[in-house]
Design a protein around this motif. Structure first.
Motif, PDB file in Angstrom:
ATOM      1  N   ASP A  39       0.912  -1.620  -0.050  1.00 43.79           N
ATOM      2  CA  ASP A  39      -0.093   0.052   0.033  1.00 43.79           C
ATOM      3  C   ASP A  39       0.787   1.270   0.064  1.00 43.79           C
ATOM      4  OD1 ASP A  39      -2.183  -1.655  -0.101  1.00 43.79           O
ATOM      5  OD2 ASP A  39      -2.579  -1.284   1.962  1.00 43.79           O
ATOM      6  N   LYS A  40       1.963   0.969   0.385  1.00 48.80           N
ATOM      7  CA  LYS A  40       3.007   2.389   0.588  1.00 48.80           C
ATOM      8  C   LYS A  40       3.530   2.500  -0.637  1.00 48.80           C
ATOM      9  CE  LYS A  40       4.521   1.737   5.224  1.00 48.80           C
ATOM     10  NZ  LYS A  40       5.725   1.533   6.130  1.00 48.80           N
ATOM     11  N   VAL A  41       3.535   1.550  -1.722  1.00 47.24           N
ATOM     12  CA  VAL A  41       3.738   1.980  -3.123  1.00 47.24           C
ATOM     13  C   VAL A  41       2.661   2.528  -4.006  1.00 47.24           C
ATOM     14  CG1 VAL A  41       4.829   0.890  -5.441  1.00 47.24           C
ATOM     15  CG2 VAL A  41       5.617   0.153  -2.922  1.00 47.24           C
ATOM     16  N   THR A  42       1.576   1.509  -3.677  1.00 46.52           N
ATOM     17  CA  THR A  42       0.283   1.935  -4.726  1.00 46.52           C
ATOM     18  C   THR A  42      -0.662   3.186  -4.046  1.00 46.52           C
ATOM     19  OG1 THR A  42      -1.070   0.419  -3.113  1.00 46.52           O
ATOM     20  CG2 THR A  42      -0.142  -0.415  -5.126  1.00 46.52           C
ATOM     21  N   LYS A  43      -0.178   3.798  -2.974  1.00 42.27           N
ATOM     22  CA  LYS A  43      -0.933   4.932  -2.470  1.00 42.27           C
ATOM     23  C   LYS A  43      -0.384   6.048  -3.708  1.00 42.27           C
ATOM     24  CE  LYS A  43       2.666   6.953   0.572  1.00 42.27           C
ATOM     25  NZ  LYS A  43       2.988   7.179   1.995  1.00 42.27           N
ATOM     26  N   HIS A  44       0.697   5.856  -4.258  1.00 39.66           N
ATOM     27  CA  HIS A  44       1.140   6.679  -5.432  1.00 39.66           C
ATOM     28  C   HIS A  44       0.521   6.443  -6.671  1.00 39.66           C
ATOM     29  CE1 HIS A  44       4.393   8.470  -2.986  1.00 39.66           C
ATOM     30  NE2 HIS A  44       4.633   7.154  -2.385  1.00 39.66           N
ATOM     31  N   PHE A  45      -0.399   5.654  -6.778  1.00 39.34           N
ATOM     32  CA  PHE A  45      -0.883   5.074  -8.134  1.00 39.34           C
ATOM     33  C   PHE A  45      -2.116   6.175  -8.627  1.00 39.34           C
ATOM     34  CE2 PHE A  45       0.012   0.397  -8.738  1.00 39.34           C
ATOM     35  CZ  PHE A  45       1.414   0.516  -8.659  1.00 39.34           C
ATOM     36  N   ASN A 264      30.076   1.609   9.730  1.00 40.01           N
ATOM     37  CA  ASN A 264      30.089   2.939  10.423  1.00 40.01           C
ATOM     38  C   ASN A 264      29.552   3.039  11.877  1.00 40.01           C
ATOM     39  OD1 ASN A 264      31.852   3.835   8.332  1.00 40.01           O
ATOM     40  ND2 ASN A 264      30.147   4.864   7.538  1.00 40.01           N
ATOM     41  N   GLY A 265      28.632   2.126  12.054  1.00 39.29           N
ATOM     42  CA  GLY A 265      27.635   1.960  13.226  1.00 39.29           C
ATOM     43  C   GLY A 265      26.463   3.158  13.037  1.00 39.29           C
ATOM     44  N   THR A 266      26.184   3.461  12.156  1.00 40.65           N
ATOM     45  CA  THR A 266      25.105   4.473  11.902  1.00 40.65           C
ATOM     46  C   THR A 266      23.860   4.002  11.379  1.00 40.65           C
ATOM     47  OG1 THR A 266      25.952   4.937   9.714  1.00 40.65           O
ATOM     48  CG2 THR A 266      26.862   6.324  11.494  1.00 40.65           C
ATOM     49  N   PHE A 267      22.758   4.616  11.766  1.00 35.80           N
ATOM     50  CA  PHE A 267      21.289   4.217  11.357  1.00 35.80           C
ATOM     51  C   PHE A 267      20.805   5.787  10.958  1.00 35.80           C
ATOM     52  CE2 PHE A 267      17.068   2.894  11.781  1.00 35.80           C
ATOM     53  CZ  PHE A 267      16.854   1.731  11.458  1.00 35.80           C
ATOM     54  N   SER A 268      19.745   5.426   9.896  1.00 37.06           N
ATOM     55  CA  SER A 268      18.955   6.555   9.417  1.00 37.06           C
ATOM     56  C   SER A 268      18.135   7.132  10.439  1.00 37.06           C
ATOM     57  CB  SER A 268      18.158   6.051   8.322  1.00 37.06           C
ATOM     58  OG  SER A 268      17.330   7.248   7.737  1.00 37.06           O
ATOM     59  N   GLU A 269      18.084   8.496  10.426  1.00 37.09           N
ATOM     60  CA  GLU A 269      17.332   9.065  11.547  1.00 37.09           C
ATOM     61  C   GLU A 269      15.912   9.226  11.089  1.00 37.09           C
ATOM     62  OE1 GLU A 269      19.010  13.071  12.071  1.00 37.09           O
ATOM     63  OE2 GLU A 269      20.796  12.634  12.839  1.00 37.09           O
ATOM     64  N   ASP A 270      15.679   9.057   9.683  1.00 34.44           N
ATOM     65  CA  ASP A 270      14.169   8.820   9.366  1.00 34.44           C
ATOM     66  C   ASP A 270      14.108   7.799   8.093  1.00 34.44           C
ATOM     67  OD1 ASP A 270      11.734   9.005   8.570  1.00 34.44           O
ATOM     68  OD2 ASP A 270      11.753  11.018   8.192  1.00 34.44           O
ATOM     69  N   TYR A 271      14.168   6.436   8.590  1.00 35.16           N
ATOM     70  CA  TYR A 271      14.551   5.346   7.704  1.00 35.16           C
ATOM     71  C   TYR A 271      13.199   5.129   6.788  1.00 35.16           C
ATOM     72  CZ  TYR A 271      11.615   2.127  10.231  1.00 35.16           C
ATOM     73  OH  TYR A 271      10.530   1.490  10.886  1.00 35.16           O
ATOM     74  N   GLN A 272      11.780   5.725   7.329  1.00 33.78           N
ATOM     75  CA  GLN A 272      10.711   5.502   6.529  1.00 33.78           C
ATOM     76  C   GLN A 272      10.911   6.774   5.224  1.00 33.78           C
ATOM     77  OE1 GLN A 272       8.604   3.490   6.993  1.00 33.78           O
ATOM     78  NE2 GLN A 272       8.246   2.909   8.910  1.00 33.78           N
ATOM     79  N   ALA A 273      11.280   7.717   5.332  1.00 34.29           N
ATOM     80  CA  ALA A 273      11.632   8.865   4.523  1.00 34.29           C
ATOM     81  C   ALA A 273      12.547   8.306   3.138  1.00 34.29           C
ATOM     82  CB  ALA A 273      12.007  10.071   5.015  1.00 34.29           C
ATOM     83  N   VAL A 274      13.673   7.455   3.747  1.00 28.88           N
ATOM     84  CA  VAL A 274      14.401   6.998   2.890  1.00 28.88           C
ATOM     85  C   VAL A 274      13.524   5.994   1.896  1.00 28.88           C
ATOM     86  CG1 VAL A 274      16.456   5.664   2.528  1.00 28.88           C
ATOM     87  CG2 VAL A 274      16.132   7.185   4.173  1.00 28.88           C
ATOM     88  N   VAL A 275      12.881   5.158   2.577  1.00 25.95           N
ATOM     89  CA  VAL A 275      12.248   4.122   1.723  1.00 25.95           C
ATOM     90  C   VAL A 275      11.006   4.799   0.731  1.00 25.95           C
ATOM     91  CG1 VAL A 275      10.401   2.133   2.138  1.00 25.95           C
ATOM     92  CG2 VAL A 275      12.243   2.323   3.670  1.00 25.95           C
ATOM     93  N   GLU A 276      10.315   5.753   1.306  1.00 31.57           N
ATOM     94  CA  GLU A 276       9.628   6.615   0.559  1.00 31.57           C
ATOM     95  C   GLU A 276      10.376   7.290  -0.734  1.00 31.57           C
ATOM     96  OE1 GLU A 276       5.786   8.570  -0.406  1.00 31.57           O
ATOM     97  OE2 GLU A 276       6.449   6.815   0.653  1.00 31.57           O
ATOM     98  N   ILE A 279      10.894   4.534  -3.324  1.00 30.84           N
ATOM     99  CA  ILE A 279       9.666   4.047  -3.962  1.00 30.84           C
ATOM    100  C   ILE A 279       9.465   5.085  -5.016  1.00 30.84           C
ATOM    101  CG2 ILE A 279       7.021   3.998  -3.713  1.00 30.84           C
ATOM    102  CD1 ILE A 279       7.683   2.844  -0.760  1.00 30.84           C
ATOM    103  N   VAL A 280       9.475   6.523  -4.963  1.00 25.26           N
ATOM    104  CA  VAL A 280       8.830   7.357  -5.768  1.00 25.26           C
ATOM    105  C   VAL A 280       9.970   7.260  -6.983  1.00 25.26           C
ATOM    106  CG1 VAL A 280       8.624   9.779  -6.092  1.00 25.26           C
ATOM    107  CG2 VAL A 280       7.620   8.595  -4.330  1.00 25.26           C
ATOM    108  N   ASP A 284       9.057   6.581 -10.919  1.00 22.81           N
ATOM    109  CA  ASP A 284       9.360   7.382 -12.032  1.00 22.81           C
ATOM    110  C   ASP A 284      10.385   7.028 -13.020  1.00 22.81           C
ATOM    111  OD1 ASP A 284       7.872   9.303 -11.140  1.00 22.81           O
ATOM    112  OD2 ASP A 284       9.294  10.356  -9.845  1.00 22.81           O
ATOM    113  N   LYS A 285      11.436   6.051 -12.588  1.00 21.95           N
ATOM    114  CA  LYS A 285      12.504   5.574 -13.451  1.00 21.95           C
ATOM    115  C   LYS A 285      11.717   4.395 -14.282  1.00 21.95           C
ATOM    116  CE  LYS A 285      16.443   7.608 -12.623  1.00 21.95           C
ATOM    117  NZ  LYS A 285      17.142   8.401 -13.815  1.00 21.95           N
ATOM    118  N   LEU A 286      10.726   3.721 -13.899  1.00 25.28           N
ATOM    119  CA  LEU A 286      10.021   2.796 -14.591  1.00 25.28           C
ATOM    120  C   LEU A 286       9.099   3.351 -15.603  1.00 25.28           C
ATOM    121  CD1 LEU A 286       9.014   0.058 -11.839  1.00 25.28           C
ATOM    122  CD2 LEU A 286      10.588  -0.005 -13.869  1.00 25.28           C
ATOM    123  N   VAL A 287       8.424   4.404 -15.480  1.00 22.18           N
ATOM    124  CA  VAL A 287       7.694   5.032 -16.436  1.00 22.18           C
ATOM    125  C   VAL A 287       8.313   5.938 -17.384  1.00 22.18           C
ATOM    126  CG1 VAL A 287       5.761   4.938 -15.046  1.00 22.18           C
ATOM    127  CG2 VAL A 287       7.092   7.258 -14.963  1.00 22.18           C
ATOM    128  N   GLY A 288       9.758   6.263 -16.889  1.00 20.91           N
ATOM    129  CA  GLY A 288      10.456   7.537 -17.716  1.00 20.91           C
ATOM    130  C   GLY A 288      10.919   6.859 -18.924  1.00 20.91           C
TER     131      GLY A 288
END
Length: 288
Positions: A39-45, A264-276, A279-280, A284-288
Motif C-alpha cells: 500500500d505504501k507503493v500503490t498509494k502513489h498510483f 560506521n555503526g550508523t542508522f538513518s534518523e528517518d528510515y521511512q523517508a528513505v524508503v518513500e 519508492i518514488v 518514476d524511472k520505470l515510467v521514464g
C-alpha cells in the motif's frame, strides 16, 4: 501437458499460492517483502484495478502516470521467491486451461524494492544500492539446471577468499538485467554485490545461543572484492530473484534503501523517508 500435482490451481482457476489469474497482473512488477509495504507503493498510483491477498502474498495492480504496474509482497526468503517466480511465470507463459507451455514467451520486468544495511563505509545511510549481482548463499538455485547463467569466476574467487565450508551449498552469482539497470541507475545509486542468505540469524552471522560455523565469515564477506566490485549489503531475496528470472527469461533488478551502515555503526534518523524516496524514484524511472 503439465500434471495437476505440479501446477496446482484453485477452484477459480487462479494459481495456488498467489491467488492470481493472468489478467490480474501487469508485465511490470514491483516486489516488496512486507505485505504492508504494498500500500505504501500503490498509494502513489493514479488508479487501482485489482487487489488480492493469500497468506503473505498480497498483489495490487493499477496505473502510475498511465503505466500499468503490479506490486506484490513476497514475504521473506529464497523459498518464497521460488513460489512467486514460478507462479508468476506460469501466469504469462503457461496456458492454465490446457496446461501447456505457450508458443510465444512473455518476459516480465521485476524490480525489488527493499531495505538493507550497508557493509561498506563509503555507502552512507539514506543512499540507494542497485544490485549489479546477486550472490546467493542459500543453495536454492542449485535445484535447477542453472550453470549456464552463473558467474563461476566470481563464485570461485569468493569461495577461495572466504575458505567457504564444503559442507555448505556452493555460493552462486547471477548478474542483474542490464535492460533494467540502464533504466534504474543514476548518480544516486551505488552498484555492488547483494549477498543473499538463507536465514536471518546464523546464516547472517547473528549469535543468540548458538555458535556459528565460521565466526569470521561476515568480515570475509565485507572484504571481498572482485574487479573493484564489493559486497554492498546482505539480505534474503535478491540472488533467488536474479537466478530464477534468468532461468525463466525475465528481467530483474534489486533496489535497496540503505537505512544502516554496519561499518560506521550508523542508522538513518528517518528510515521511512528513505524508503518513500526510493519508492518514488523507482516508479518514476520505470515510467521514464
Amino acid at each position: 501437458m503439465i500434471k495437476e500435482s505440479e501446477l496446482i490451481l484453485n477452484e477459480d482457476g487462479s494459481v495456488y499460492h498467489l491467488n492470481l489469474r493472468p489478467e490480474n497482473i501487469a508485465t511490470d512488477i514491483i516486489f516488496v517483502g512486507d505485505q504492508y509495504r504494498v500500500d505504501k507503493v500503490t498509494k502513489h498510483f493514479d488508479s487501482i484495478e485489482f487487489t488480492t491477498q493469500k497468506r503473505e502474498f498480497k498483489t495490487t495492480t493499477g496505473t502510475y502516470k498511465g503505466k500499468r504496474i503490479s506490486v506484490m509482497s513476497t514475504g521473506i526468503g529464497p523459498d518464497n521467491i521460488d513460489i512467486v517466480l514460478n507462479e508468476l511465470d506460469a501466469l504469462v507463459n503457461i496456458d492454465l486451461e490446457s496446461r501447456t507451455i505457450k508458443p510465444t514467451h512473455t518476459a516480465l520486468n521485476i524490480v525489488r524494492i527493499g531495505t538493507s544495511g550497508s557493509l561498506q563505509s563509503d555507502i552512507p545511510v539514506n543512499s540507494f544500492v542497485l544490485s549489479k549481482y546477486g550472490l546467493g548463499f542459500d543453495g536454492m538455485l542449485h535445484s535447477y539446471d542453472c550453470e549456464q547463467h552463473l558467474e563461476s569466476d566470481i563464485e570461485d574467487a569468493f569461495i577461495e577468499h572466504t575458505n567457504w565450508s564444503p559442507k555448505k551449498s556452493r555460493p552462486y552469482a547471477v548478474k542483474n538485467s542490464e535492460v533494467l539497470e540502464s533504466k534504474l541507475a543514476s548518480d544516486k545509486t551505488f552498484l555492488g554485490f547483494t549477498a543473499t542468505a538463507g536465514g536471518f540469524y546464523g546464516p547472517q552471522g547473528r549469535i543468540l545461543r548458538l555458535a556459528l560455523q565460521d565466526h569470521d565469515l561476515n568480515s570475509k564477506i565485507d572484504n571481498f572484492n572482485f574487479k573493484g566490485i564489493k559486497v554492498t549489503n546482505l539480505e534474503m531475496e535478491t540472488s533467488a530473484i536474479y537466478g530464477l528470472s534468468k532461468l525463466l527469461g525475465h528481467h530483474a533488478c534489486s533496489m535497496n534503501a540503505i537505512i544502516a551502515n554496519r561499518a560506521n555503526g550508523t542508522f538513518s534518523e528517518d528510515y521511512q523517508a528513505v524508503v518513500e524516496d526510493l519508492i518514488v524514484y523507482t516508479l518514476d524511472k520505470l515510467v521514464g
